[in-house]
Design an enzyme around this catalytic site. Structure first.
Site, short mmCIF file in Angstrom:
data_model
loop_
_atom_site.label_atom_id
_atom_site.label_comp_id
_atom_site.label_asym_id
_atom_site.label_seq_id
_atom_site.Cartn_x
_atom_site.Cartn_y
_atom_site.Cartn_z
CB THR A 85 -13.01 -55.07 -20.37
OG1 THR A 85 -13.03 -53.72 -20.83
CG2 THR A 85 -11.57 -55.55 -20.31
CD GLU A 129 -9.09 -50.99 -15.14
OE1 GLU A 129 -10.29 -50.75 -14.90
OE2 GLU A 129 -8.58 -50.80 -16.26
N1 HSE Z 1 -5.43 -54.44 -21.95
C1 HSE Z 1 -6.82 -54.48 -21.64
C2 HSE Z 1 -7.52 -55.34 -22.67
C3 HSE Z 1 -7.37 -53.09 -21.68
O1 HSE Z 1 -7.22 -55.16 -23.85
O2 HSE Z 1 -8.33 -56.18 -22.31
C4 HSE Z 1 -8.84 -52.99 -21.42
O3 HSE Z 1 -9.20 -51.63 -21.50
#
Ligand code: HSE
Length: 307
Positions: free
Chosen positions: A181, A129
């Site tokens: 993201t 990630e």
């Molecule tokens: N918690 C993370 C965000 C998840 O909201 O940026 C990304 O899939």
């Protein structure tokens, strides 16, 4: 000949409205399909059978980064060949990088005789990630690996808690736009007024309590995000129209799935979840935004071997 395994790794909905970076759940479909086998080269070799043109240099690929961090931890120089067969569309908001990171560490763990539990694999998948989005959040990889709903109680030290849930259906709609993201994290404010924090932690606790006690009304009352959703909604055309349509159709709650652009709703049964799907789809269709919608139960098992 070395054993080849085929893995299914589920899409996930992170944040679940109020739980930014801490709550998430896994879906039965869609998901990634990956095949994996050991190789004798001592390297991670990546092959892409998907239409997405995935990065195949190991240092730029989330799966390889996650897998390498696990191999480093056990001081293994084993090589692996990973073939991406089916992929959740990157940038859709349902944990595309998480699904492949989870698949990579899960597959290697199986082929190496399971040195780690699923929960222990979360720390490695998080490195994938980080490579994909710049942030090592666990709210997608934890449910992808462990199934069901999960809560990241703490990041330091990492403490992931499985949260049971009643029968509940998710509707997820993906408008065909891409939101990265990394971009949707950059726009978030770094400070939260105490009044909003109070509202938010009340809702997170309410959501967890509702899931534990099978209290649909409490789950519904808790699915509110007063911190992140108002900022990210700006990235999703028609967000509030779609949300209202889902609620009017009977959803318990509705918010942005992960960092968007997908939007999710939870419903107490499949019939309502399908009605919600139709209402959300009508909303996007009316303004000519192409979309894909799916209805899924919660995936209780997480990533698994399918062949
Ligand atoms: N918690 C993370 C965000 C998840 O909201 O940026 C990304 O899939």
């Amino acid at each position: 000949m070395s054993k080849k395994i085929k893995i299914f790794s589920p899409a996930t909905v992170a944040n679940v409205a109020c739980g930014f970076d801490v709550m998430g759940f896994a879906l039965n479909s869609p998901g990634d399909e990956v095949s994996m086998e050991k190789n004798a080269s001592g390297k991670i070799i990546l092959q892409d059978d998907t239409p997405y043109g995935l990065p195949l240099e190991p240092e730029k690929n989330a799966t390889a980064v996650a897998l390498q961090s696990m191999l480093d931890a056990i001081r293994s120089r084993q090589g692996f060949t990973v073939t991406f067969l089916k992929k959740i569309m990157p940038g859709s908001g349902v944990g595309s990088s998480a699904a492949s990171s989870a698949a990579g560490v899960f597959g290697a763990n199986e082929l190496l005789g399971r040195p780690y539990t699923r929960k222990e694999l979360v720390q490695f998948a998080m490195q994938g990630e980080k490579a994909a989005s710049g942030s090592a959040h666990a709210d997608n990889v934890a449910p992808a690996l462990m199934g069901g709903f999960t809560l990241v109680r703490s990041y330091s030290p990492l403490d992931v808690i499985p949260v049971p849930s009643p029968e509940i259906y998710a509707t997820v709609i993906h408008p065909q736009i891409e939101v990265r993201t990394s971009d949707s994290r950059k726009i978030l404010r770094q400070e939260v007024p105490i009044k909003k924090a109070v509202e938010q932690w009340g809702n997170v606790a309410g959501l967890v309590a509702g899931l534990f006690t099978n209290d649909y009304d409490l789950i519904g009352r808790s699915l509110h995000d007063v911190i992140v959703e108002p900022v990210r909604a700006l990235l999703i055309p028609e967000f509030y129209t779609i949300k209202q349509a889902a609620l009017d159709a009977g959803a318990l709650g509705c918010s942005i799935s992960g960092s968007g652009p997908s939007i999710f709703a939870l419903s107490r049964n499949e019939k309502i979840a399908q009605k919600v799907a139709q209402a959300m789809q009508d909303g996007f269709n009316k303004v000519g935004i192409e979309n894909h919608v799916f209805v899924s139960q919660i995936n209780k098992e997480g990533v698994r071997i399918v062949g």
